[in-house]
Design a protein around this motif. Structure first.
Motif: not given
Length: 561
Positions: A326-332, A347-353, A513-519, A529-532
């Motif tokens: 969640s802290l990276l721009p891509f998985y590494d 996290y900031s992108d998430l709150f702006e979504s 909802v948050l669960g379906s948004a995660l999927w 974003g899913a990790a965040a």
């Protein structure tokens, strides 16, 4: 009491019987007509079900998945239940707390975390193994997209709830039942096989049957890992038929699958109730004569320590890798070089979504109002049935217990078919109703257990004083069982926010909802974003449930003081 009795019967019929009835009718209706709509009946959907080539594959996959998961989960849970309840292990409280912590983690979050850990190409575990053993190639040696991985991961997730059930069974085993054999010099393994197992068998079988019912309902791991692997089980098949992922929804065929699973559920529920009644004949606690002697571990405690470190590291590793991602721009994979890219941008992108904001509001509305409504309606039903006085009371009790064995995805489909033609369809209200049908059976059982402990004379005294039945419920019974009420409310709250199957069935742009948004984020794909969002879900659960759990604990302490 006719008014309350009538209300309870109406609630049970509306929330459990009518949805299943609509499911049954839909399975016999011509394609495109549902429930009470249309005319005529046909067996075409059941014929199509039997003619599908994947029926045998689905049955085999489901059997392997359920059986393998139960073997792993029961063995691990049995080991830890025995260690914490029957030995002198010093850190048993820590084990119990960690079991509850791992149980609280949403299964979908765990599944996504394991995907990052054991991805064939760049999964952290595979990278470490290839480096450690100097393995050639860009994939493996482990593959998360396989039946064995699904079974292993689900076995770990199944361990905490089975541990809670088995710990209670083992905790109440009287040592005097073993003592004569131990005094005679019988080896411990023989005592275990010929004395303890026969005594524990009814309780173990009831736990096993309940676990089978639980596993048939499991949806998160088959969804997050099984679909990518091309491995379907019954629950994911019902979901795919009732969603638009494989084209226009096939509600009639999905209903036929659902009816088959309901029949299996009814058989398992009947067997479960028979085994729980049978287990009462094997009661081993008899007041002051009860004795519990703990086995000394000696040097074996170091093996237990090592097992604890490995088990809880595996249980918590998925959340840790998601927090890192969640802290990276891509998985590494974690490394010093990757630290240069660490930020809170996801996290900031998430709150702006807009999807996240809408999902947050819908989730809060769903879990808060849903949990409260579930508990209030369940209190009315449980008060009606906890002292059965006639055939109607027993009928209500039986019908209220039925959903415990029906897979959530099937019951969600049944509610969808019931309201698909109504104005409620496409609103968050229909998700609340579906989750109410799913969670009500647990709430009723919890409240009934508390009500049974209340002396009948308390009610009689109020009745003689002229207090109405409604006031007896609200001002006499409710305060007495408020601890059980709040504790059950917390668990229903957690079940609602962890649920992914029902929100996905009813998914629209307005009901996310948050669960379906995660999927949706994971499938986009937006892995960081899913990790965040996964981390936000875990933190939200912890911050909300922890203070309420402290409050419930204080209520318990005051009640026992």
């Amino acid at each position: 009491m006719p008014a309350i009795l009538t209300l309870s019967l109406i609630l049970v019929l509306a929330l459990t019987v009518f949805p299943v009835l609509v499911l049954l009718l839909t399975s016999f209706r011509p394609r495109g007509t549902y429930g009470f709509d249309g005319d005529g009946f046909s067996l075409a959907h059941y014929a199509a079900l039997l003619q599908q080539k994947e029926v045998v594959v689905l049955a085999t996959n489901t059997f392997i998945y359920v059986a393998g998961t139960i073997v792993i989960g029961v063995l691990l849970a049995g080991f830890w239940a025995w260690v914490t309840e029957r030995t002198d292990f010093r850190h048993k409280v820590s084990v119990r707390v960690l079991m509850l912590v791992t149980f609280a983690l949403p299964s979908l979050v765990q599944g996504l975390g394991w995907t990052l850990l054991v991805n064939p190409s760049n999964g952290l575990v595979n990278l470490w193994l290839r480096e450690l053993f100097a393995l050639q190639g860009g994939e493996g040696p482990l593959n998360v997209y396989s039946m064995s991985s699904m079974v292993f991961i689900s076995g770990l997730l199944l361990t905490p709830p089975v541990y809670v059930m088995l710990a209670g069974v083992i905790r109440h085993l009287d040592y005097k039942l073993e003592f004569p054999a131990v005094l005679a010099g019988v080896p411990p393994r023989v005592v275990f096989a010929r004395v303890l197992i026969p005594i524990l068998l009814p309780g173990l079988l009831s736990v096993l049957i309940y676990t089978v019912m639980l596993m048939i309902q499991v949806f998160d791991i088959p969804l997050s890992i099984g679909l990518t692997a091309g491995i379907q089980v019954f629950s994911t098949r019902v979901y795919l038929l009732s969603s638009s992922e494989m084209g226009p929804p096939e509600y009639n065929l999905a209903a036929a699958w659902g009816v088959v699973l309901v029949i299996v559920a009814i058989a398992l529920v009947s067997l479960y109730r028979r085994m729980t009644r049978l287990s009462e004949r094997f009661a081993v606690i008899s007041g002051k004569s009860y004795a519990l002697v703990r086995t000394r571990l000696g040097r074996r405690r170091y093996i237990v320590y090592a097992a604890g470190v490995v088990f809880f590291a595996l249980a918590l590793a998925p959340s840790a890798i998601l927090a890192w991602t969640s802290l990276l721009p891509f998985y590494d994979a974690p490394s010093l070089e990757a630290l240069q890219h660490v930020s809170l941008k996801n996290y900031s992108d998430l709150f702006e979504s807009s999807m996240f904001r809408r999902g947050l509001v819908n989730t809060a509305l769903m879990v808060l109002s849903g949990a409260t409504l579930t508990m209030l309606l369940s209190f009315v039903i449980s008060y009606t049935t906890f002292r059965p006085a006639g055939a109607v009371h027993k009928l209500i009790d039986t019908l209220a217990f039925l959903p415990i064995g029906i897979p959530q995805i099937v019951l969600g489909l049944a509610v969808l078919l019931l309201y698909v033609r109504s104005p409620l369809y496409g609103t968050i209200a229909v998700i609340i109703l579906a989750q109410l049908s799913v969670n009500m059976v647990f709430a009723i059982r919890t409240l009934s257990a508390g009500l049974i402990q209340v002396d009948r004379n308390i009610e009689r005294a109020a009745e003689i004083s002229g207090v109405s039945r409604v006031n007896i419920m609200a001002r006499v019974m409710a305060p007495i069982i408020k601890t059980q009420f709040f504790n059950a409310w917390l668990l229903v709250f957690a079940f609602s926010i962890r649920d992914i199957g029902i929100p996905l069935i009813f998914l629209t742009s307005e009901t996310v909802v948050l669960g379906s948004a995660l999927w949706l984020l994971w499938g986009y794909p937006n892995v960081p974003g899913a990790a965040a969002l996964s981390v936000m879900l875990v933190v939200f659960l912890a911050l909300f449930i922890t203070p309420l759990q402290v409050y419930v604990s204080r209520l318990t302490d005051r009640a026992s003081a």
